[in-house]
Design a protein around this motif. Structure first.
Motif, short mmCIF file in Angstrom:
data_model
loop_
_atom_site.label_atom_id
_atom_site.label_comp_id
_atom_site.label_asym_id
_atom_site.label_seq_id
_atom_site.Cartn_x
_atom_site.Cartn_y
_atom_site.Cartn_z
N ARG A 1 22.05 35.85 -42.88
CA ARG A 1 21.82 35.78 -41.43
C ARG A 1 22.72 34.72 -40.80
NH1 ARG A 1 16.45 37.25 -43.16
NH2 ARG A 1 15.66 35.12 -43.28
N PHE B 1 21.20 49.57 -43.75
CA PHE B 1 19.79 49.27 -43.54
C PHE B 1 19.51 47.79 -43.79
CE2 PHE B 1 15.38 49.04 -45.21
CZ PHE B 1 14.72 49.48 -44.07
N GLY B 2 20.16 47.22 -44.80
CA GLY B 2 19.97 45.79 -45.08
C GLY B 2 20.43 44.92 -43.93
N LYS C 1 17.93 45.05 -41.11
CA LYS C 1 16.76 44.21 -41.34
C LYS C 1 17.04 42.76 -40.98
CE LYS C 1 14.19 44.69 -44.95
NZ LYS C 1 13.75 44.79 -46.37
N HIS C 2 18.21 42.25 -41.36
CA HIS C 2 18.57 40.87 -41.02
C HIS C 2 18.72 40.71 -39.50
CE1 HIS C 2 18.94 39.10 -44.93
NE2 HIS C 2 19.78 40.02 -45.34
N ALA D 1 17.14 42.39 -37.28
CA ALA D 1 15.80 42.43 -36.70
C ALA D 1 15.12 41.06 -36.77
CB ALA D 1 14.95 43.48 -37.43
N VAL D 2 15.33 40.34 -37.89
CA VAL D 2 14.76 38.99 -38.03
C VAL D 2 15.38 38.05 -37.00
CG1 VAL D 2 14.54 36.99 -39.55
CG2 VAL D 2 14.20 39.29 -40.47
N GLU E 1 14.00 38.89 -33.59
CA GLU E 1 12.62 38.42 -33.46
C GLU E 1 12.57 36.92 -33.18
OE1 GLU E 1 8.49 38.49 -33.31
OE2 GLU E 1 9.91 40.18 -33.35
#
Length: 253
Positions: free
Chosen positions: A13, A40-41, A44-45, A47-48, A51
């Motif tokens: 990240r 996809f990986g 996901k990062h 998205a974190v 957030e």
């Protein structure tokens, strides 16, 4: 605050954040080249990071562009790091280097996006953005702000304490209580500095208000406006939540 440090604790990240620091507004496809992992990986990062408020996505046409949101980092530094080190060093870390996105899209992508959440009312935030007498109470450098932004053509002029003009906004379009589009004239870059376009987006978010700032067509040599937006947003948030006691001006010396 915990989500910010947790998000930055992963090296993948941090790589994504550094990539956006170097080139803001990248798509998922561009960011995927920075990491040895699946699409996809990377999602996901991202998205974190989203957030935690460290990035802000903006969809333009078929593509989603990702922007480094400097404000949470600025606030973390103001609270935890700034008292321990020289301010000039802390600010240098947050200096954004934005570039114009040239992908074929139905609408242009902004060069710069910032987002923050403020515990205030809808009316209070809107008035603080549009009324000059209120802007003068929280702006980080100007004690005088002449003019209100109520109708297209209205101009709001920010004046430095020595009487010289700092910048001015001229209202292009306004959607009451939700969107303000302005011509941005940065006089602090010189009397002949080219203008650009900026947008405020205002929307309720639970018991708070979400403010998004978008800046388009930033001319070469003016990339440093990102730090100015961070200071303005920090001062605005402090003004509406606490009062006009603290401003986030440029460090001296």
């Amino acid at each position: 605050m915990d989500s910010i440090f947790k998000a930055m604790g992963d090296p993948a990240r941090r790589t994504l954040l550094e990539s956006l620091r170097q080139k803001n507004g990248q798509t998922l496809q561009e960011l995927q080249t920075q990491l040895d992992m699946t699409r996809f990986g990377v999602m996901k990062h991202l998205a974190v990071l989203e957030e935690a408020g460290l990035i802000v996505p903006r969809k333009r046409g078929r593509f989603k562009h990702h922007y480094l949101n400097v404000l949470p980092l600025q606030q973390a530094i103001d609270r935890w790091i700034d008292p321990l080190i020289e301010k000039t060093s802390a600010r240098a870390v947050l200096n954004l280097k934005t570039q114009l996105e040239t992908s074929n899209m139905t609408a242009p992508a902004p060069d710069f996006v910032m987002q923050t959440f403020i515990e205030t009312t809808h009316d209070a935030l809107w008035d603080a953005l549009t009324q000059g007498d209120l802007a003068a109470q929280y702006h980080f450098a100007c004690d005088t702000v002449n003019g209100d932004l109520n109708a297209p053509g209205d101009t709001q002029a920010f004046v430095l304490p020595d009487g010289s003009p700092m910048l001015s906004f001229t209202l292009n379009e306004i959607d009451p209580k939700s969107r303000i589009e302005m011509r941005f004239e940065p006089h602090f870059f010189g009397p002949d500095a080219p203008a650009s376009r900026c947008v405020y987006l205002v929307e309720p978010s639970g018991d708070a208000m979400k403010l998004s700032i978008e800046h388009y067509n930033v001319p070469a040599g003016q990339e440093g406006v990102g730090e100015g937006w961070a200071r303005l947003a920090s001062a605005l948030k402090s003004f509406l939540e606490v009062g006009p006691a603290r401003r986030f001006g440029f460090p001296q010396g």
